[in-house]
Write a protein that holds these residues in place. Structure first.
Motif, PDB file in Angstrom:
ATOM      1  N   ILE A 243     -20.914  65.547 -20.208  1.00 33.05           N
ATOM      2  CA  ILE A 243     -19.426  64.867 -20.755  1.00 33.05           C
ATOM      3  C   ILE A 243     -19.188  66.465 -20.615  1.00 33.05           C
ATOM      4  O   ILE A 243     -17.883  65.994 -20.473  1.00 33.05           O
ATOM      5  CB  ILE A 243     -20.010  64.594 -22.548  1.00 33.05           C
ATOM      6  N   MET A 247     -15.291  66.650 -18.866  1.00 35.21           N
ATOM      7  CA  MET A 247     -13.726  67.324 -19.583  1.00 35.21           C
ATOM      8  C   MET A 247     -13.068  68.828 -19.371  1.00 35.21           C
ATOM      9  O   MET A 247     -12.376  69.589 -19.732  1.00 35.21           O
ATOM     10  CB  MET A 247     -14.207  66.778 -21.062  1.00 35.21           C
ATOM     11  N   LEU A 304     -15.473  59.279 -27.643  1.00 34.46           N
ATOM     12  CA  LEU A 304     -15.017  60.011 -26.436  1.00 34.46           C
ATOM     13  C   LEU A 304     -14.822  58.727 -24.628  1.00 34.46           C
ATOM     14  O   LEU A 304     -14.186  59.382 -24.379  1.00 34.46           O
ATOM     15  CB  LEU A 304     -16.384  60.306 -26.300  1.00 34.46           C
ATOM     16  N   CYS A 338      -8.543  64.889 -22.187  1.00 34.20           N
ATOM     17  CA  CYS A 338     -10.006  66.150 -22.439  1.00 34.20           C
ATOM     18  C   CYS A 338     -10.490  67.382 -23.754  1.00 34.20           C
ATOM     19  O   CYS A 338     -10.977  67.635 -23.436  1.00 34.20           O
ATOM     20  CB  CYS A 338      -9.987  66.975 -20.979  1.00 34.20           C
ATOM     21  N   GLY A 341     -14.422  66.932 -25.712  1.00 33.37           N
ATOM     22  CA  GLY A 341     -15.406  66.450 -25.033  1.00 33.37           C
ATOM     23  C   GLY A 341     -16.180  67.730 -25.085  1.00 33.37           C
ATOM     24  O   GLY A 341     -17.036  68.076 -25.791  1.00 33.37           O
ATOM     25  N   SER A 401     -17.964  61.377 -17.474  1.00 33.95           N
ATOM     26  CA  SER A 401     -17.977  61.410 -18.800  1.00 33.95           C
ATOM     27  C   SER A 401     -18.334  60.246 -19.533  1.00 33.95           C
ATOM     28  O   SER A 401     -18.952  60.599 -20.905  1.00 33.95           O
ATOM     29  CB  SER A 401     -16.531  62.478 -19.508  1.00 33.95           C
TER      30      SER A 401
END
Length: 416
Positions: A243, A247, A304, A338, A341, A401
């Motif tokens: 993840i 990001m 997310l 982003c 993350g 991600s």
């Protein structure tokens, strides 16, 4: 069921505990701010250092490489720092190293122009920042878990606040024609003093390697280091790292290549490039400021996944768009996509209280390595295929991600 009666003494104890948690949180805010302040102070004075030392563009690139290598070494050394000195002393040592690096950058950059001194200074600067990046995230994740509310995004926003302050002070110093050595020397002194003040409010805790001055024996630091490294075998932790990889790669690449992509990829002027980059920084900072309450309301996994989709949409609009408004809207969505993350990955890694420090250290290394190593890789691809085509890599990483998002699912934690 018997309940503890509420007496003036218990109320006072609870209030004192709340104040201590707030002081701890604010101390971590300060450490993040100081790291951002140091970063922007150096970057903003780079043109002056280049002019005073007579470096070519290629020479500047090689000097920056020394800082990147130092940062990666600092990331790798951070688990050793935590095991050997603990988070509290480790953060002091790391930011003192940053301060020494800034002083050398000032001396080699203007007082006694010398490229070797600049390289040494930047290597120390990078090493200290790399190490403190891991340790402040370990401390921040521990504070968040004790507080019982999501505050990691706001901590990362304080890094951004530090960069804004550093850039503003650097602009003022440049306008006043202050020598780089004086400017960076003052910033270095401020950081060295401020870190000693801030860490007074960081509690000593054996679980992050601190010497708590109790009679209970501590395991040897080599044993603590081995325990820190064992977490790399945890599959869920590695998925949290995925993840952060996607990001952080998207964030770091924007910092280095977004403005250039606007100019070289889309053919707009440098002013437009600067404006679009400003949109990105505002978007990512704003998202981090409001990210905590959003995460507490909807949960990590839905947020997310939504952000990854938003980031993919924004990147697509930026890459394939042709009008200025498309670039601006796409960049804003890119920044929002982003933004969380990295801080969410820190929080998720800290869910296991027994090994939270080691786990946070591991995913921080993954995230920061992606942040540092991603842009050079994108530069290589951009040279071969064009910078806009190179940005397509980010789309694939954001998809990964999104797929790995369930690894960040919350576990039980104390309520505020």
């Amino acid at each position: 069921m018997n309940e503890t009666p509420h007496t003036p003494e218990t109320s006072a104890t609870a209030a004192r505990a709340a104040r201590e948690l707030i002081s701890w949180r604010n101390a971590v805010f300060a450490i993040f701010f100081l790291s951002g302040l140091s970063m922007a102070s150096w970057v903003a004075r780079l043109p002056a250092i280049r002019d005073d030392t007579g470096l070519s563009t290629q020479g500047v690139g090689l000097v920056i490489l020394a800082g990147s290598i130092g940062s990666i070494l600092g990331l790798v050394a951070a688990p050793w720092f935590l095991a050997r000195f603990g988070a509290r002393t480790g953060m002091i040592l790391a930011l003192l190293t940053v301060s020494v690096g800034l002083v050398l950058l000032g001396i080699g950059g203007s007082a006694v122009p010398s490229v070797p001194i600049v390289v040494i200074g930047l290597a120390l600067f990078g090493f200290g920042n790399g190490a403190v990046d891991v340790m402040m995230n370990v401390e921040g994740a521990e504070a968040e878990r004790e507080i019982g509310k999501t505050v990691m995004p706001l901590m990362h926003a304080f890094f951004s606040f530090g960069t804004v302050a550093g850039a503003a002070l650097a602009a003022a110093a440049s306008a006043a024609r202050l020598p780089v050595s004086l400017h960076l020397g003052v910033i270095a002194l401020a950081i060295a003093v401020a870190v000693f003040i801030a860490v007074r409010y960081v509690p000593l805790r054996a679980e992050v390697g601190d010497d708590t001055h109790t009679d209970a024996p501590r395991p040897p630091w080599t044993e603590r280091l081995r325990a820190n490294l064992e977490v790399w075998g945890d599959v869920r932790l590695l998925l949290i790292g995925v993840i952060m990889l996607g990001m952080s790669f998207a964030e770091g690449s924007a910092n280095d290549w977004l403005a250039l992509a606007v100019v070289d990829g889309h053919g707009f002027d440098e002013t437009t490039g600067a404006i679009v980059f400003g949109v990105f920084t505002v978007a990512i900072t704003a998202a981090r400021v409001i990210g905590g309450p959003v995460l507490d309301r909807f949960g990590r996994v839905p947020v997310l996944r939504t952000l990854a989709i938003v980031g993919i949409a924004g990147l697509s609009l930026f890459i394939f768009g042709t009008e200025p408004w498309m670039l601006i809207v796409g960049t804003a969505l890119w920044g929002i996509g982003c933004s969380l993350g990295f801080p969410v990955g820190m929080s998720a890694a800290a869910d296991d209280p027994d090994r939270s420090a080691a786990r946070v250290s591991a995913v921080a290394i993954i995230g920061y390595c992606a942040f540092l190593a991603g842009p050079p890789l994108l530069g290589f691809l951009g040279q071969q295929f064009g910078i806009l085509n190179a940005l397509l890599v980010l789309l694939g990483l954001l998809v990964l991600s999104a797929l790995a998002a369930p690894a960040a699912r919350e576990r039980s934690r104390p309520t505020a």
